[in-house]
Structures are given as C-alpha cells and as structure tokens.
Scaffold this motif. Sequence first.
Motif, PDB file in Angstrom:
ATOM      1  N   ASN A  77      39.506  31.128 -15.967  1.00  0.00           N
ATOM      2  CA  ASN A  77      40.233  30.793 -14.744  1.00  0.00           C
ATOM      3  C   ASN A  77      39.511  31.302 -13.501  1.00  0.00           C
ATOM      4  O   ASN A  77      39.451  30.614 -12.482  1.00  0.00           O
ATOM      5  N   ASN A  80      36.357  29.167 -13.136  1.00  0.00           N
ATOM      6  CA  ASN A  80      36.681  27.814 -12.686  1.00  0.00           C
ATOM      7  C   ASN A  80      36.744  27.738 -11.163  1.00  0.00           C
ATOM      8  O   ASN A  80      36.297  26.760 -10.559  1.00  0.00           O
ATOM      9  N   SER A 112      50.236  31.959 -13.118  1.00  0.00           N
ATOM     10  CA  SER A 112      49.481  33.217 -13.088  1.00  0.00           C
ATOM     11  C   SER A 112      50.423  34.415 -12.996  1.00  0.00           C
ATOM     12  O   SER A 112      50.262  35.405 -13.718  1.00  0.00           O
ATOM     13  N   SER A 219      33.522  27.170 -19.963  1.00  0.00           N
ATOM     14  CA  SER A 219      33.696  26.497 -18.671  1.00  0.00           C
ATOM     15  C   SER A 219      32.498  25.603 -18.329  1.00  0.00           C
ATOM     16  O   SER A 219      32.538  24.891 -17.319  1.00  0.00           O
ATOM     17  N   ASN A 246      43.352  25.452 -15.062  1.00  0.00           N
ATOM     18  CA  ASN A 246      43.840  26.828 -15.010  1.00  0.00           C
ATOM     19  C   ASN A 246      45.288  26.932 -15.473  1.00  0.00           C
ATOM     20  O   ASN A 246      45.678  27.893 -16.143  1.00  0.00           O
ATOM     21  N   ASN A 249      45.162  26.586 -19.235  1.00  0.00           N
ATOM     22  CA  ASN A 249      44.601  27.778 -19.868  1.00  0.00           C
ATOM     23  C   ASN A 249      45.663  28.852 -20.066  1.00  0.00           C
ATOM     24  O   ASN A 249      45.782  29.448 -21.144  1.00  0.00           O
ATOM     25  N   MET A 277      41.579  37.349 -11.063  1.00  0.00           N
ATOM     26  CA  MET A 277      41.983  35.967 -11.332  1.00  0.00           C
ATOM     27  C   MET A 277      42.986  35.479 -10.289  1.00  0.00           C
ATOM     28  O   MET A 277      42.854  34.383  -9.729  1.00  0.00           O
ATOM     29  N   SER A 281      42.497  32.706  -7.191  1.00  0.00           N
ATOM     30  CA  SER A 281      43.418  31.576  -7.044  1.00  0.00           C
ATOM     31  C   SER A 281      43.978  31.504  -5.631  1.00  0.00           C
ATOM     32  O   SER A 281      44.165  30.414  -5.075  1.00  0.00           O
TER      33      SER A 281
END
Length: 318
Positions: A77, A80, A112, A219, A246, A249, A277, A281
């Motif tokens: 994630n 990505n 998340s 990835s 994401n 995942n 992470m 995001s």
Amino acid sequence: MLVDIVKVLAGLGLLVVAGDWLVKGAVNLALRLGIPALVVGLTVVAFGTSAPEMMVSVAAVLDHKPAIALGNVIGSNTANILLVLGLPALISAIRTDEHDLRESWMMMIGASLLFILLAFLGPIRWPQALILLAALALILGRQIGQAMAHRRGRAEEEEELEGADAGMGGAKIALFLVLGLIGLPLGADFLVDGASGIARAAGIPEAVIGLTLVAIGTSLPELATSITAARKGQADVALGNVIGSNIFNLLAILGVAGLFGPLPVPEGMKHLDLWVMLGASLLIAPFLFRRRPFTKVTGIGFTALYAIYVVALMAAGG
C-alpha cells in the motif's frame, strides 16, 4: 542465498503469469455465464489482479510467517502510492480532474483506519477477518450500485473489459483457470520460501523483508502498467487503480489471510509502518480535493520519501 534469490525471482514471475491466466479465464467464464461485464470488472477482475498478493499472504500464514503476510500488504500500500504514483509522475503529469475519486479515497482511508484499529486491539483472527470482509462487501455493493446507475451509454463495455475475449472457447477458459489456480500457489510458495531464506541469511527480520522485497515484488505489475500508461500520456489511469488496489489489499487480502491463521502485528509495524502507510494515503488528498495534477516535482518527492522509508527500515532491521 543465491538459491533463495532464484526462488524469489521464479516466484514473482510465476505469480505475474499465473495471475494473468486466472483473470483471463475468470473474466471469460463470468461473461459466458451471463454476468454483466460491469459487475465482472468490479469483482472478478479486481479479485483476480489481487490474487498474487492474496496467495503470498495466505502462503505466509500457512507457513507460520505472518509478518511476511502483513508486510506484503502494508508495504504494498505504501509502495503503491509513493512508487506507483511517484515514478509515472516523473514521466507525465497525473491529472486528477477527469475522474472524481474523492469518495474512493475516503473509502481507502476508512479501510486503513479500520485495519489500524483492529491491529491495536490484538492479533487479526477470524472474527476480525470477517469484519474486514464485511467492510469490503459494503464497499463493493455501493460501487456496483453506483456503476449500474450510471451504466447508460456504455454499449462497448464488453470490448473494454480487461481480459475479455468473445471468441474464447470453453476448453481454453478451463485451461487458463487450471493453470492460474496451479501457478499462483506455487509462485507464492517460491516467493515466501525465498524471502524467508534471504531474511535468515542477511539477518534481517521477516517483517522488513515483507515490507520491502515482497511488497515491491508484488507491486511490480501495477508499477509496470502505470509507467507504460505514463509513456502513452495516460498516467491518470494509475490513480484509480492504486486506490482500488489499496482497498482490496487491506480488506480482501488480510481478510482472507486472517481466516487461515492468526496475524499478530509486530510492535515495529504498530509504531512506524502503519502510520507511514496512512501518511502516504493522506498525501494524495490535496491533489484530489483541489484537482491539482501530480507533477514531476511531486514524483521526485514521493520517490524520495519511499527511498528514505526503505533505508530507515533496513537500518532499523540490520
């Protein structure tokens, strides 16, 4: 260690090829069964393209290496966003004004936060796994409902669906499905075994290997696709793919993996990697809400942040 490196490379290659076979077989089987292409795209294709990561995580859990399973997802994630968006932005600006992805982004943040909450409450076991899968079902239901409501004027959707082939026969569909279902677990087993061997030989914790080597490896297909799209001036396609990947995942892969065995979250992940992470995001929010493109400067910044993160992981792990 050479044998382990060969295992990792062979595993990655097999995962990529077998994943492609599975998607082709599953898509065409679903279409032959009369399932609308729109629904197939949001479910079968989404699950199929995440199958390699899912197999790696399940194989790691069954092999009593849950840190690799968790590192695979959390690291993927982060990669990505910082790599799969950062590197293509160096080639071509990624526009954010052609598609409204704000709601999808909020779903990603929600997924998340849900996972972080469950991680701090204890190991991810089957009850927590079912919560993750229930959240996935809610998101898919909403996406399918919205897509069906805006389906007008999409007469060519059958031809645009990835992997669709109207002329594919039943025997060929069956062959793709069998090869995909055999190749994925084999590739996952090679990758997990090789990664574990490298971790032991180098004295690096398995969690760090999962967050870096395994995460980047799984990835690579998304990264290759995004760079190819950027060269064609279509870098914006990467943004929606990253957000969707994401979400899958966190909810699908960890949800399924949690059904096969407990996933205790290492303290290091709780203190650093989960927040990296989440922070990565959150970085894309200003671009989505202000409709600003990801420029080369953004690409440099994202890529540099990822390099710093990996160096910090290696330094801490070593």
